[in-house]
Write an enzyme that holds these catalytic residues in place. Structure first.
Site, PDB file in Angstrom:
ATOM      1  N   THR A   9      10.758  -3.215  -5.566  1.00  0.00           N
ATOM      2  CA  THR A   9      11.920  -3.692  -4.783  1.00  0.00           C
ATOM      3  C   THR A   9      11.748  -3.451  -3.276  1.00  0.00           C
ATOM      4  O   THR A   9      12.607  -3.839  -2.494  1.00  0.00           O
ATOM      5  CB  THR A   9      13.204  -2.970  -5.250  1.00  0.00           C
ATOM      6  OG1 THR A   9      12.987  -1.550  -5.137  1.00  0.00           O
ATOM      7  CG2 THR A   9      13.540  -3.323  -6.699  1.00  0.00           C
ATOM      8  N   ARG A  37      17.589   4.660  -9.147  1.00  0.00           N
ATOM      9  CA  ARG A  37      18.814   3.925  -8.727  1.00  0.00           C
ATOM     10  C   ARG A  37      18.644   2.415  -8.866  1.00  0.00           C
ATOM     11  O   ARG A  37      19.598   1.659  -8.907  1.00  0.00           O
ATOM     12  CB  ARG A  37      19.206   4.299  -7.289  1.00  0.00           C
ATOM     13  CG  ARG A  37      18.298   3.823  -6.198  1.00  0.00           C
ATOM     14  CD  ARG A  37      18.928   4.055  -4.807  1.00  0.00           C
ATOM     15  NE  ARG A  37      18.057   3.538  -3.768  1.00  0.00           N
ATOM     16  CZ  ARG A  37      17.006   4.204  -3.268  1.00  0.00           C
ATOM     17  NH1 ARG A  37      16.752   5.429  -3.695  1.00  0.00           N
ATOM     18  NH2 ARG A  37      16.236   3.665  -2.340  1.00  0.00           N
ATOM     19  N   CYS A 126      -2.872  -0.923   6.326  1.00  0.00           N
ATOM     20  CA  CYS A 126      -2.856  -2.302   6.847  1.00  0.00           C
ATOM     21  C   CYS A 126      -3.660  -2.435   8.138  1.00  0.00           C
ATOM     22  O   CYS A 126      -4.474  -3.359   8.284  1.00  0.00           O
ATOM     23  CB  CYS A 126      -1.422  -2.769   7.058  1.00  0.00           C
ATOM     24  SG  CYS A 126      -0.326  -1.525   7.681  1.00  0.00           S
ATOM     25  N   ARG A 228       4.294   1.243  17.723  1.00  0.00           N
ATOM     26  CA  ARG A 228       5.272   0.431  17.004  1.00  0.00           C
ATOM     27  C   ARG A 228       5.956  -0.496  17.998  1.00  0.00           C
ATOM     28  O   ARG A 228       6.448  -0.052  19.044  1.00  0.00           O
ATOM     29  CB  ARG A 228       6.320   1.324  16.327  1.00  0.00           C
ATOM     30  CG  ARG A 228       7.273   0.561  15.435  1.00  0.00           C
ATOM     31  CD  ARG A 228       6.628   0.054  14.182  1.00  0.00           C
ATOM     32  NE  ARG A 228       6.233   1.151  13.282  1.00  0.00           N
ATOM     33  CZ  ARG A 228       5.402   1.005  12.273  1.00  0.00           C
ATOM     34  NH1 ARG A 228       4.836  -0.164  12.066  1.00  0.00           N
ATOM     35  NH2 ARG A 228       5.089   2.008  11.493  1.00  0.00           N
ATOM     36  N   HIS A 235       0.758  -7.203  12.446  1.00  0.00           N
ATOM     37  CA  HIS A 235       0.208  -6.198  13.355  1.00  0.00           C
ATOM     38  C   HIS A 235      -0.842  -6.852  14.261  1.00  0.00           C
ATOM     39  O   HIS A 235      -1.593  -7.726  13.808  1.00  0.00           O
ATOM     40  CB  HIS A 235      -0.486  -5.087  12.573  1.00  0.00           C
ATOM     41  CG  HIS A 235       0.404  -4.180  11.786  1.00  0.00           C
ATOM     42  ND1 HIS A 235       1.781  -4.152  11.887  1.00  0.00           N
ATOM     43  CD2 HIS A 235       0.081  -3.250  10.850  1.00  0.00           C
ATOM     44  CE1 HIS A 235       2.280  -3.256  11.053  1.00  0.00           C
ATOM     45  NE2 HIS A 235       1.283  -2.672  10.410  1.00  0.00           N
TER      46      HIS A 235
HETATM   47  C1  2RA Z   1       2.864   1.183   9.273  1.00  0.00           C
HETATM   48  N1  2RA Z   1       0.548   1.101   8.549  1.00  0.00           N
HETATM   49  O1  2RA Z   1       2.633   0.109   9.877  1.00  0.00           O
HETATM   50  C2  2RA Z   1       1.807   1.787   8.365  1.00  0.00           C
HETATM   51  C3  2RA Z   1       2.239   1.792   6.938  1.00  0.00           C
HETATM   52  N2  2RA Z   1       2.571   0.532   6.469  1.00  0.00           N
HETATM   53  O2  2RA Z   1       3.933   1.819   9.343  1.00  0.00           O
END
Ligand code: 2RA
Length: 332
Positions: A9, A37, A126, A228, A235
């Site tokens: 999920t 859950r 990834c 991030r 990515h």
């Molecule tokens: C991320 N590579 O991008 C790590 C885990 N998916 O947060």
């Protein structure tokens, strides 16, 4: 063939189901597994409804293969149970990747290592997968000696909670349950996973250690900064790679055109270069912005983009299952 998807999920688990259906993997019985859950919920697969089951039920059903994306703790605890029941596990967490007894597989690179003894197989991170797919043929031809990577990683890599945070911030709302310690929309965070003693994050050390394991070359010097960014779709990575051998850019282009899993997207005169919005939903690793590093010999700059939920996770895992099937290593 009975197939379990553990973490069915989640964002990656949902993508795994999509890829299994798209690639027509011979699933005769699906066992969607999720946390307590979610047990009893219904999910749809190939137009048929399936009820989410517990890990115990799935282990007892003795599926031929169990594809995991449920975090490291669950994998460490449950993968051996499936393996003991005769199931082959393909695990997308970091739990087994650096275990010297486990294979870390990107089919285009090292599927030939798989044998009937491999009952728990690790799917790389990834950001590692897209890097090694892009460099595979170049490394074989010119031998990479040093790699410097800066990544720009989609919030989907964290999961639904992070996507929700970004979208709520974008809508001017206060996030219900933020995934990050700071705002992510209109911002970037040089912080993926936890910081280690050496000042690098676990994500950065995954790139370092997994790349060397997949290429089977501990001499490669690799340093990374993983970031991030408030992006969907995939990515991106800025890669600077030094080789042992001198290269010719035209030959590099030709090698990339011939590299399994790579799509060369490089025509900057016409503003053509890899972007996450173009990688989204694709399995190819898009490579572009090829140019010589003019500050030192035998060094190349390139830009690498891929859908982190697909080739970066779900598709790579399903491709491993396809290789096992082809090798006759999965019970029918
Ligand atoms: C991320 N590579 O991008 C790590 C885990 N998916 O947060």
């Amino acid at each position: 063939m009975k197939v379990a998807v553990v973490g069915a999920t989640g964002l990656v688990g949902t993508e795994m189901l999509k890829v299994l259906a798209e690639r027509n993997f011979p699933v005769t019985e699906l066992l969607p597994v999720a946390s307590a859950r979610s047990v009893g919920q219904e999910i749809e697969f190939r137009g048929k409804k399936y009820t989410v089951v517990s890990v115990d039920e799935a282990v007892a059903a003795r599926p031929a293969v169990a594809i995991f994306s449920a975090g490291g703790a669950i994998s460490l605890q449950e993968a051996p149970r499936f393996a003991a029941a005769g199931t082959v596990v393909i695990d997308n967490s970091s739990a087994w990747r650096l275990d010297p007894t486990k294979k870390l597989v990107v089919p285009e690179i090292n599927a030939h290592l798989l044998t009937a003894d491999d009952k728990i197989i690790a799917n790389p991170n990834c950001s590692t997968i897209q890097l090694v797919v892009a460099l595979n043929e170049l490394h074989k031809r010119y031998q990479a000696t040093r790699i410097v990577v800066s990544t720009y990683q989609s919030v989907t890599g964290t999961g639904k909670q992070a996507v929700d945070q970004m979208l709520q911030e974008r809508a001017g709302q206060t996030p219900d349950s933020p995934a990050y310690p700071h705002r992510i929309d209109l911002n970037v965070l040089p912080h993926i996973d936890v910081f280690q003693e050496n000042g690098y994050t676990k994500e950065e050390m995954k790139l370092v250690n997994e790349t060397k394991k997949i290429f089977g070359d501990d001499t490669i010097r690799l340093t990374a900064t993983t970031v991030r960014v408030p992006v969907m779709g995939g990515h991106s990575e800025a890669v600077n790679v030094e080789f042992a051998q001198e290269f010719d850019l035209a030959e590099v282009r030709e090698l990339l055109r011939r590299t399994a899993g790579v799509e060369l997207v490089d025509d900057v005169q016409n503003n053509v270069y890899p972007m996450p919005r173009d990688a989204h939903g694709k399995d190819a690793v898009l490579v572009g912005r090829l140019r010589r590093d003019e500050t030192q010999p035998k060094t190349l700059n390139l830009w690498v983009v891929a859908d982190n939920l697909r080739k970066g996770a779900a598709t790579n895992a399903v491709q491993i299952a396809e290789v096992l099937l082809k090798m006759g290593l999965l019970k029918p």
